[in-house]
Motif scaffolding. Structure first.
Motif, PDB file in Angstrom:
ATOM      1  N   GLU A  88       0.842  -1.197   0.000  1.00 34.38           N
ATOM      2  CA  GLU A  88       0.000   0.000   0.000  1.00 34.38           C
ATOM      3  C   GLU A  88       0.877   1.247   0.000  1.00 34.38           C
ATOM      4  OE1 GLU A  88      -2.640  -0.270   3.291  1.00 34.38           O
ATOM      5  OE2 GLU A  88      -3.658  -2.079   2.536  1.00 34.38           O
ATOM      6  N   GLY A  89       1.105   1.809  -1.150  1.00 38.84           N
ATOM      7  CA  GLY A  89       1.845   3.065  -1.244  1.00 38.84           C
ATOM      8  C   GLY A  89       3.322   2.909  -0.958  1.00 38.84           C
ATOM      9  N   ASP A  90       3.905   3.948  -0.372  1.00 39.02           N
ATOM     10  CA  ASP A  90       5.337   3.983  -0.122  1.00 39.02           C
ATOM     11  C   ASP A  90       5.673   3.324   1.212  1.00 39.02           C
ATOM     12  OD1 ASP A  90       6.033   5.538  -2.502  1.00 39.02           O
ATOM     13  OD2 ASP A  90       4.915   7.165  -1.531  1.00 39.02           O
ATOM     14  N   PHE A  91       6.974   3.090   1.418  1.00 40.80           N
ATOM     15  CA  PHE A  91       7.441   2.384   2.606  1.00 40.80           C
ATOM     16  C   PHE A  91       8.330   3.276   3.461  1.00 40.80           C
ATOM     17  CE2 PHE A  91       6.696  -0.986  -0.520  1.00 40.80           C
ATOM     18  CZ  PHE A  91       5.996  -1.930   0.219  1.00 40.80           C
ATOM     19  N   GLU A  92       8.214   3.126   4.782  1.00 41.22           N
ATOM     20  CA  GLU A  92       9.127   3.742   5.736  1.00 41.22           C
ATOM     21  C   GLU A  92      10.274   2.765   5.989  1.00 41.22           C
ATOM     22  OE1 GLU A  92       9.008   6.761   7.245  1.00 41.22           O
ATOM     23  OE2 GLU A  92       7.162   7.353   6.201  1.00 41.22           O
ATOM     24  N   VAL A  93      11.499   3.212   5.765  1.00 48.75           N
ATOM     25  CA  VAL A  93      12.691   2.375   5.926  1.00 48.75           C
ATOM     26  C   VAL A  93      13.491   2.902   7.115  1.00 48.75           C
ATOM     27  CG1 VAL A  93      14.803   1.537   4.823  1.00 48.75           C
ATOM     28  CG2 VAL A  93      12.751   1.952   3.437  1.00 48.75           C
ATOM     29  N   ARG A  94      13.801   2.037   8.064  1.00 48.48           N
ATOM     30  CA  ARG A  94      14.554   2.448   9.244  1.00 48.48           C
ATOM     31  C   ARG A  94      15.716   1.505   9.509  1.00 48.48           C
ATOM     32  NH1 ARG A  94       9.224   3.585  10.708  1.00 48.48           N
ATOM     33  NH2 ARG A  94       8.966   1.444  11.433  1.00 48.48           N
ATOM     34  N   GLY A  95      16.817   2.076   9.963  1.00 51.97           N
ATOM     35  CA  GLY A  95      17.981   1.297  10.349  1.00 51.97           C
ATOM     36  C   GLY A  95      18.447   1.691  11.731  1.00 51.97           C
ATOM     37  N   TYR A  96      18.834   0.702  12.538  1.00 53.00           N
ATOM     38  CA  TYR A  96      19.275   0.932  13.910  1.00 53.00           C
ATOM     39  C   TYR A  96      20.628   0.264  14.134  1.00 53.00           C
ATOM     40  CZ  TYR A  96      14.213   1.695  14.654  1.00 53.00           C
ATOM     41  OH  TYR A  96      12.910   2.128  14.572  1.00 53.00           O
ATOM     42  N   VAL A  97      21.429   0.838  14.999  1.00 52.63           N
ATOM     43  CA  VAL A  97      22.655   0.210  15.486  1.00 52.63           C
ATOM     44  C   VAL A  97      22.555   0.142  16.999  1.00 52.63           C
ATOM     45  CG1 VAL A  97      25.160   0.351  15.659  1.00 52.63           C
ATOM     46  CG2 VAL A  97      24.026   1.038  13.533  1.00 52.63           C
ATOM     47  N   ASN A  98      22.535  -1.073  17.519  1.00 46.23           N
ATOM     48  CA  ASN A  98      22.392  -1.280  18.970  1.00 46.23           C
ATOM     49  C   ASN A  98      21.178  -0.537  19.530  1.00 46.23           C
ATOM     50  OD1 ASN A  98      24.774  -2.823  18.931  1.00 46.23           O
ATOM     51  ND2 ASN A  98      26.037  -1.008  19.238  1.00 46.23           N
ATOM     52  N   GLY A  99      20.089  -0.532  18.756  1.00 43.95           N
ATOM     53  CA  GLY A  99      18.854   0.095  19.186  1.00 43.95           C
ATOM     54  C   GLY A  99      18.746   1.576  18.914  1.00 43.95           C
ATOM     55  N   GLU A 100      19.828   2.198  18.459  1.00 45.55           N
ATOM     56  CA  GLU A 100      19.817   3.631  18.142  1.00 45.55           C
ATOM     57  C   GLU A 100      19.378   3.839  16.698  1.00 45.55           C
ATOM     58  OE1 GLU A 100      22.956   7.315  17.376  1.00 45.55           O
ATOM     59  OE2 GLU A 100      23.672   5.415  18.226  1.00 45.55           O
ATOM     60  N   LEU A 101      18.367   4.654  16.491  1.00 46.93           N
ATOM     61  CA  LEU A 101      17.911   4.950  15.133  1.00 46.93           C
ATOM     62  C   LEU A 101      18.968   5.777  14.409  1.00 46.93           C
ATOM     63  CD1 LEU A 101      15.589   4.884  13.034  1.00 46.93           C
ATOM     64  CD2 LEU A 101      14.789   7.038  14.022  1.00 46.93           C
ATOM     65  N   VAL A 102      19.504   5.248  13.326  1.00 48.68           N
ATOM     66  CA  VAL A 102      20.524   5.972  12.565  1.00 48.68           C
ATOM     67  C   VAL A 102      20.053   6.301  11.147  1.00 48.68           C
ATOM     68  CG1 VAL A 102      22.514   5.132  13.871  1.00 48.68           C
ATOM     69  CG2 VAL A 102      21.625   3.751  11.974  1.00 48.68           C
ATOM     70  N   GLN A 103      19.050   5.593  10.653  1.00 50.71           N
ATOM     71  CA  GLN A 103      18.515   5.869   9.323  1.00 50.71           C
ATOM     72  C   GLN A 103      17.002   5.860   9.358  1.00 50.71           C
ATOM     73  OE1 GLN A 103      20.952   2.681   7.094  1.00 50.71           O
ATOM     74  NE2 GLN A 103      20.806   4.361   5.618  1.00 50.71           N
ATOM     75  N   HIS A 104      16.395   6.779   8.620  1.00 51.96           N
ATOM     76  CA  HIS A 104      14.946   6.805   8.480  1.00 51.96           C
ATOM     77  C   HIS A 104      14.621   7.534   7.178  1.00 51.96           C
ATOM     78  CE1 HIS A 104      10.729   8.057  10.138  1.00 51.96           C
ATOM     79  NE2 HIS A 104      10.661   7.088   9.222  1.00 51.96           N
ATOM     80  N   GLY A 105      14.009   6.818   6.255  1.00 52.90           N
ATOM     81  CA  GLY A 105      13.643   7.424   4.990  1.00 52.90           C
ATOM     82  C   GLY A 105      12.347   6.845   4.462  1.00 52.90           C
ATOM     83  N   ASN A 106      11.749   7.538   3.525  1.00 56.12           N
ATOM     84  CA  ASN A 106      10.523   7.071   2.887  1.00 56.12           C
ATOM     85  C   ASN A 106      10.805   6.881   1.405  1.00 56.12           C
ATOM     86  OD1 ASN A 106       7.812   7.384   1.426  1.00 56.12           O
ATOM     87  ND2 ASN A 106       7.172   7.222   3.566  1.00 56.12           N
ATOM     88  N   THR A 107      10.335   5.776   0.856  1.00 56.87           N
ATOM     89  CA  THR A 107      10.639   5.473  -0.541  1.00 56.87           C
ATOM     90  C   THR A 107       9.997   6.458  -1.512  1.00 56.87           C
ATOM     91  OG1 THR A 107       8.801   3.875  -0.617  1.00 56.87           O
ATOM     92  CG2 THR A 107      10.996   3.028  -0.071  1.00 56.87           C
ATOM     93  N   ALA A 108       9.130   7.327  -1.021  1.00 55.78           N
ATOM     94  CA  ALA A 108       8.580   8.378  -1.879  1.00 55.78           C
ATOM     95  C   ALA A 108       9.674   9.316  -2.363  1.00 55.78           C
ATOM     96  CB  ALA A 108       7.513   9.166  -1.133  1.00 55.78           C
ATOM     97  N   THR A 109      10.806   9.375  -1.643  1.00 58.59           N
ATOM     98  CA  THR A 109      11.895  10.286  -2.008  1.00 58.59           C
ATOM     99  C   THR A 109      12.950   9.620  -2.892  1.00 58.59           C
ATOM    100  OG1 THR A 109      13.261   9.808  -0.053  1.00 58.59           O
ATOM    101  CG2 THR A 109      11.558  11.502   0.180  1.00 58.59           C
TER     102      THR A 109
END
Length: 289
Positions: A200-221
């Motif tokens: 359904e539409g675009d996706f939220e992509v997140r990456g963590y290192v040891n629980g710390e959010l280091v990446q967050h993007g939306n495939t709409a971009t």
């Protein structure tokens, strides 16, 4: 529909057995008559086969559904014929790398040997600059050659989660990225394939290192979206069911930080996409080998 590739008992005891399966929710799976999810996609009418298997199991007095922990999931496409990756495809990541928006996608290839399971330990040998790259991956579901974007869109089987773990010291030895991107068993993939009809539409992509959010993007971009990427790639090479295309990573990679930050032995990387699932991988770095 969600598909997975399960390790069978033979693989758990040293063999290499896997089977495709329908993911039913939680840790419940219905095995299907194919060696892995990619092999299933190569079968004409695989959707009907899966639906019939589910209907037959529902009607049977003894269910074939199995309970499998996360460690029992193999790489979704262990025998992918082609693994093609797009670099520098999110606007923020392009900026943090000090580059301008590209007119054409920057592509490189991996081998199926680089793929590993969604909860497998990643063993790195000979690199001291190990970086993370959370990504949406597109799974091909039809043969595509010189396809336009509409045909390419129809040829998408579904979507999954990947992390293009990168050895930056190797990657930066030359202008070609390949050697820093193709270390065996360092690209986790899975846990499931979400079929395109349920996306359904675009996706939220997140990456963590040891629980710390280091990446967050939306495939709409994305500069080059999934259908555009598949169409472009198909102009020079045929894509077949079970092939894999990684769409790039959002900003927040270690190399782009000031000062640069790289993974240490014992770190845990988590890669998450809403609606599909998450990868969680322990990193072991063996720098002396």
């Amino acid at each position: 529909m969600r598909l997975a590739t399960l390790r069978t008992d033979s693989q758990r005891t040293g063999g290499n057995g896997t089977t495709a399966a329908l993911a039913l929710g939680g840790d419940r799976y219905l095995p299907l008559p194919a060696a892995d999810a990619g092999a299933l996609l190569a079968v004409d009418g695989w959707q009907t086969l899966a639906e019939e298997a589910l209907a037959a199991d529902t009607a049977a007095p003894e269910s074939a559904v199995v309970t499998v922990p996360a460690s029992g999931l193999a790489a979704l496409l262990p025998s992918a014929g082609k693994v093609i990756c797009c670099g520098l495809n999110y606007g923020d990541h392009i900026q943090e790398m000090g580059r301008e928006l590209p007119a054409y996608p920057t592509l490189f290839a991996k081998y199926a040997d680089t793929l590993t399971g969604p909860s497998d330990t990643i063993q790195v040998h000979g690199s001291e600059r190990v970086d993370w790259e959370a990504e949406l991956a597109v799974v091909v579901g039809a043969e595509l050659f010189r396809a336009d974007e509409d045909e390419a869109r129809r040829g998408i089987a579904g979507f999954t989660v990947a992390n293009d773990v990168s050895m930056r010291d190797w990657q930066n030895r030359t202008l070609q990225w390949f050697q820093g991107k193709a270390f065996d068993a360092t690209t986790p993939l899975g846990p499931v394939l979400l079929t395109a009809d349920e996306a359904e539409g675009d996706f939220e992509v997140r990456g963590y290192v040891n629980g710390e959010l280091v990446q967050h993007g939306n495939t709409a971009t994305l500069v080059f979206g999934p259908a555009r990427l598949l169409s472009y790639i198909s102009q020079f090479t045929v894509l077949r069911p079970g092939d894999l295309v990684l769409t790039g990573t959002p900003g927040g990679v270690g190399m782009g930080m000031v000062p640069p930050r790289f993974l240490q032995d014992g770190d845990v990387i988590t890669t998450e996409i809403d609606g599909i699932g998450r990868l969680e991988n322990l990193i072991r770095i063996n720098t002396k080998e």
